[in-house]
Design an enzyme around this catalytic site. Structure first.
Site, PDB file in Angstrom:
ATOM      1  NE  ARG A  45      -1.143   2.456   2.939  1.00  0.00           N
ATOM      2  CZ  ARG A  45      -0.588   3.542   3.434  1.00  0.00           C
ATOM      3  NH1 ARG A  45      -0.478   4.646   2.710  1.00  0.00           N
ATOM      4  NH2 ARG A  45      -0.074   3.547   4.660  1.00  0.00           N
ATOM      5  CG  ASP A  46       3.165   4.313   3.046  1.00  0.00           C
ATOM      6  OD1 ASP A  46       3.043   5.200   2.200  1.00  0.00           O
ATOM      7  OD2 ASP A  46       3.479   4.539   4.227  1.00  0.00           O
ATOM      8  CG  HIS A 257       4.022   4.768   9.221  1.00  0.00           C
ATOM      9  ND1 HIS A 257       3.301   3.788   8.566  1.00  0.00           N
ATOM     10  CD2 HIS A 257       4.388   5.648   8.253  1.00  0.00           C
ATOM     11  CE1 HIS A 257       3.229   4.065   7.286  1.00  0.00           C
ATOM     12  NE2 HIS A 257       3.884   5.191   7.057  1.00  0.00           N
ATOM     13  CG  HIS A 259       7.927   7.605   5.295  1.00  0.00           C
ATOM     14  ND1 HIS A 259       7.681   7.170   4.020  1.00  0.00           N
ATOM     15  CD2 HIS A 259       6.758   7.480   5.965  1.00  0.00           C
ATOM     16  CE1 HIS A 259       6.410   6.816   3.916  1.00  0.00           C
ATOM     17  NE2 HIS A 259       5.817   6.997   5.082  1.00  0.00           N
ATOM     18  CB  CYS A 290       3.078  10.188   1.653  1.00  0.00           C
ATOM     19  SG  CYS A 290       1.434  10.908   1.645  1.00  0.00           S
ATOM     20  CG  ASN A 299       6.787   3.092   4.758  1.00  0.00           C
ATOM     21  OD1 ASN A 299       6.250   3.090   3.669  1.00  0.00           O
ATOM     22  ND2 ASN A 299       6.246   3.630   5.822  1.00  0.00           N
TER      23      ASN A 299
HETATM   24  C1  LIG Z   1     -10.699  11.729   0.979  1.00  0.00           C
HETATM   25  C2  LIG Z   1     -10.906  12.125  -0.455  1.00  0.00           C
HETATM   26  C3  LIG Z   1     -11.804  11.136  -1.175  1.00  0.00           C
HETATM   27  C4  LIG Z   1     -11.550  13.492  -0.479  1.00  0.00           C
HETATM   28  O1  LIG Z   1     -11.481  14.054  -1.776  1.00  0.00           O
HETATM   29  P1  LIG Z   1     -12.612  15.022  -2.325  1.00  0.00           P
HETATM   30  O2  LIG Z   1     -12.196  15.418  -3.711  1.00  0.00           O
HETATM   31  O3  LIG Z   1     -12.866  16.106  -1.339  1.00  0.00           O
HETATM   32  O4  LIG Z   1     -13.860  14.026  -2.332  1.00  0.00           O
HETATM   33  P2  LIG Z   1     -15.274  14.107  -2.932  1.00  0.00           P
HETATM   34  O5  LIG Z   1     -16.187  13.470  -1.946  1.00  0.00           O
HETATM   35  O6  LIG Z   1     -15.578  15.502  -3.425  1.00  0.00           O
HETATM   36  O7  LIG Z   1     -15.156  13.152  -4.219  1.00  0.00           O
HETATM   37  C5  LIG Z   1     -14.420  13.461  -5.369  1.00  0.00           C
HETATM   38  C6  LIG Z   1     -14.542  12.315  -6.355  1.00  0.00           C
HETATM   39  O8  LIG Z   1     -13.908  11.147  -5.808  1.00  0.00           O
HETATM   40  C7  LIG Z   1     -14.878  10.092  -5.617  1.00  0.00           C
HETATM   41  N1  LIG Z   1     -14.578   9.447  -4.341  1.00  0.00           N
HETATM   42  C8  LIG Z   1     -14.622  10.010  -3.136  1.00  0.00           C
HETATM   43  N2  LIG Z   1     -14.244   9.109  -2.210  1.00  0.00           N
HETATM   44  C9  LIG Z   1     -13.982   7.961  -2.863  1.00  0.00           C
HETATM   45  C10 LIG Z   1     -13.560   6.679  -2.437  1.00  0.00           C
HETATM   46  N3  LIG Z   1     -13.304   6.411  -1.155  1.00  0.00           N
HETATM   47  N4  LIG Z   1     -13.379   5.734  -3.359  1.00  0.00           N
HETATM   48  C11 LIG Z   1     -13.601   5.988  -4.683  1.00  0.00           C
HETATM   49  N5  LIG Z   1     -14.004   7.201  -5.140  1.00  0.00           N
HETATM   50  C12 LIG Z   1     -14.197   8.178  -4.232  1.00  0.00           C
HETATM   51  C13 LIG Z   1     -16.228  10.803  -5.617  1.00  0.00           C
HETATM   52  O9  LIG Z   1     -17.242   9.928  -6.017  1.00  0.00           O
HETATM   53  C14 LIG Z   1     -15.995  11.914  -6.603  1.00  0.00           C
HETATM   54  O10 LIG Z   1     -16.022  11.364  -7.904  1.00  0.00           O
HETATM   55  P3  LIG Z   1     -16.738  12.210  -9.115  1.00  0.00           P
HETATM   56  O11 LIG Z   1     -18.127  12.488  -8.649  1.00  0.00           O
HETATM   57  O12 LIG Z   1     -15.912  13.464  -9.255  1.00  0.00           O
HETATM   58  O13 LIG Z   1     -16.629  11.270 -10.260  1.00  0.00           O
HETATM   59  C15 LIG Z   1      -9.547  12.202  -1.217  1.00  0.00           C
HETATM   60  O14 LIG Z   1      -8.834  13.283  -0.699  1.00  0.00           O
HETATM   61  C16 LIG Z   1      -8.735  10.971  -1.086  1.00  0.00           C
HETATM   62  O15 LIG Z   1      -9.097   9.896  -1.565  1.00  0.00           O
HETATM   63  N6  LIG Z   1      -7.542  11.085  -0.451  1.00  0.00           N
HETATM   64  C17 LIG Z   1      -6.670   9.963  -0.231  1.00  0.00           C
HETATM   65  C18 LIG Z   1      -5.231  10.391  -0.333  1.00  0.00           C
HETATM   66  C19 LIG Z   1      -4.324   9.198  -0.037  1.00  0.00           C
HETATM   67  O16 LIG Z   1      -4.693   8.065  -0.277  1.00  0.00           O
HETATM   68  N7  LIG Z   1      -3.126   9.498   0.446  1.00  0.00           N
HETATM   69  C20 LIG Z   1      -2.172   8.476   0.767  1.00  0.00           C
HETATM   70  C21 LIG Z   1      -2.565   7.671   1.944  1.00  0.00           C
HETATM   71  S1  LIG Z   1      -2.188   8.436   3.498  1.00  0.00           S
HETATM   72  C22 LIG Z   1      -0.523   8.132   3.710  1.00  0.00           C
HETATM   73  O17 LIG Z   1       0.116   7.636   2.838  1.00  0.00           O
HETATM   74  C23 LIG Z   1       0.093   8.414   5.034  1.00  0.00           C
HETATM   75  C24 LIG Z   1       0.303   7.146   5.873  1.00  0.00           C
HETATM   76  C25 LIG Z   1      -1.019   6.501   6.231  1.00  0.00           C
HETATM   77  O18 LIG Z   1       1.049   6.169   5.162  1.00  0.00           O
HETATM   78  C26 LIG Z   1       1.071   7.480   7.166  1.00  0.00           C
HETATM   79  C27 LIG Z   1       2.252   8.377   6.952  1.00  0.00           C
HETATM   80  O19 LIG Z   1       3.262   7.978   6.368  1.00  0.00           O
HETATM   81  O20 LIG Z   1       2.129   9.523   7.356  1.00  0.00           O
END
Ligand SMILES: CC(C)(COP(=O)([O-])OP(=O)([O-])OC[C@H]1O[C@@H](n2cnc3c(N)ncnc32)[C@H](O)[C@@H]1OP(=O)([O-])[O-])[C@@H](O)C(=O)NCCC(=O)NCCSC(=O)C[C@@](C)(O)CC(=O)[O-]
Length: 360
Positions: A45-46, A257, A259, A290, A299
């Protein structure tokens, strides 16, 4: 000496209660149990979410399957996030349907909102994957996953960049997700990103880390993973951060966690272990980064963590085959055309090659 205010007295009493309950839980474990380290493998995933190209589903499935066979028992398999935000995770439904579900292995997936949870629940209602024991034919059907991970951050700037909402909004969004997931029998893990520095707003207030972690636990997470997303921490800053958090949050509910951007991943993981943390996230071959943390590398490598605790008082619950894991690190690095970021993986390969050339 100044007299503590009522609020300060309440905070001190609260910290003492938390410390006492941690101490009681700690005292009821045997010394051997206390030194068991849980590894959460986050490579699929990450690790893969930050790849420039789209990684084929077959490769993701093979990676997960091989990690399970090497002995890892918690493998983060992907994300149910918006494909518009992280296209690399778009195929997660297919990945978790097709992967071999090994008995005793957990395959959590990231969920950012109710839509992600509903998509997962729909999949779980229609799909089961085969439980495969390497020595026998498929025996029973087990759902692809029994756990989700929700995520927020310790700064509004990062939270906005990563999930388009402030911390407060994200906690409001995640509370019903957590409740529904638990009602459906899923375990929920929480992440707090940028616990040391934020790529957008700089040095992080560790009290904010503490408060967000506490809220996630109160919401129903069984554990909170503290992410040094930028990989800028060192033993001192990570130790200082943990001192603040552990004053209020029970240490056994925390994971580290780290990096490895500045090469401090192993040192930070060992600092966390010395503070009492017993769960560490890592990724094979040091994959990853990320997408919303520019410049951050992957990581800390799982191989490096495992090597760092060899011959120490720490051990993993189940034996992980380090040589096999190092081979997986090489395999995936070569497939992705990237440098293997695990120093241990590189050293093991160099030793193998030396031994081979001595034999020839
Ligand atoms: C949270 C949102 C969705 C808000 O994003 P948004 O643009 O505000 O959401 P929205 O509700 O306005 O939706 C926009 C579009 O996305 C669709 N949508 C909305 N939600 C979903 C969903 N779940 N699955 C599939 N589709 C989805 C939704 O249907 C819509 O589609 P459209 O109508 O335009 O065709 C967005 O910002 C997002 O997905 N962010 C994820 C970012 C991410 O994955 N980052 C990496 C993971 S975190 C990380 O790596 C850190 C970690 C955990 O490892 C720890 C560390 O190292 O710090």
């Amino acid at each position: 000496m100044s007299v503590p205010t009522a609020l300060a007295r309440k905070r001190i009493a609260c910290s003492l209660r938390s410390l006492n309950s941690s101490r009681r839980a700690y005292q009821t474990q045997s010394a051997a149990d206390r030194n068991v380290v849980r590894i959460v493998e986050v490579g699929p995933r990450d690790g893969l979410q930050n790849e420039k190209g789209i990684v084929p589903t077959n490769m993701k499935v093979e990676l997960i399957n091989r990690l399970g066979i090497a002995g890892l028992t918690i493998i983060e398999a992907g994300s149910f996030v918006s494909p518009k935000w992280v296209p690399q995770m778009a195929g997660t439904a297919e990945v978790i349907t097709r992967m071999e579900k090994l008995p005793g292995v957990h395959y959590p997936v990231l969920v950012p909102n109710m839509k992600g949870l509903d998509n997962l629940l729909e999949l779980l209602s229609t799909t089961t994957s085969q439980s495969v024991d390497s020595s026998s034919a498929p025996t029973s059907t087990i759902p692809p996953t029994d756990e989700i991970a929700i995520f927020t951050a310790a700064t509004d700037a990062f939270c906005l960049a990563n999930t388009n909402c402030t911390i407060e909004e994200s906690l409001k969004r995640l509370a019903p997700v957590t409740q529904k997931a638990r009602e459906k029998g899923l375990r929920v893990r929480g992440y707090v990103s940028v616990v040391i520095t934020c790529p957008y707003s700089g040095k992080v207030d560790y009290h904010r880390v503490r408060d967000v972690a506490k809220e996630l636990l109160e919401m129903g997470c069984y554990e909170v993973s503290l992410g040094d997303t930028t990989g800028t921490g060192n033993s001192t800053t990570v130790g200082d951060m943990l001192d603040v958090v552990v004053g209020v949050v029970p240490v056994e509910k925390l994971a580290g966690h780290f990096h490895d951007t500045f090469g401090m991943g192993v040192a930070n993981a060992l600092t966390a272990l010395e503070t009492g943390v017993r769960t560490l996230d890592s990724s094979v071959g040091g994959l990853g980064g990320c997408p919303y943390s520019p410049g951050a590398t992957g990581n800390v490598a799982t191989e490096d963590i495992l090597y760092s605790i060899q011959n120490s008082k720490y051990r993993t619950e189940k034996k992980v085959d380090l040589e096999q894991l190092a081979d997986i690190g090489w395999w995936i690095s070569e497939k992705l055309n990237r440098q293997n970021a695990s120093l241990v993986g590189r050293a093991l390969r160099a030793r193998k090659e030396r031994q081979k050339s001595e034999k020839d």
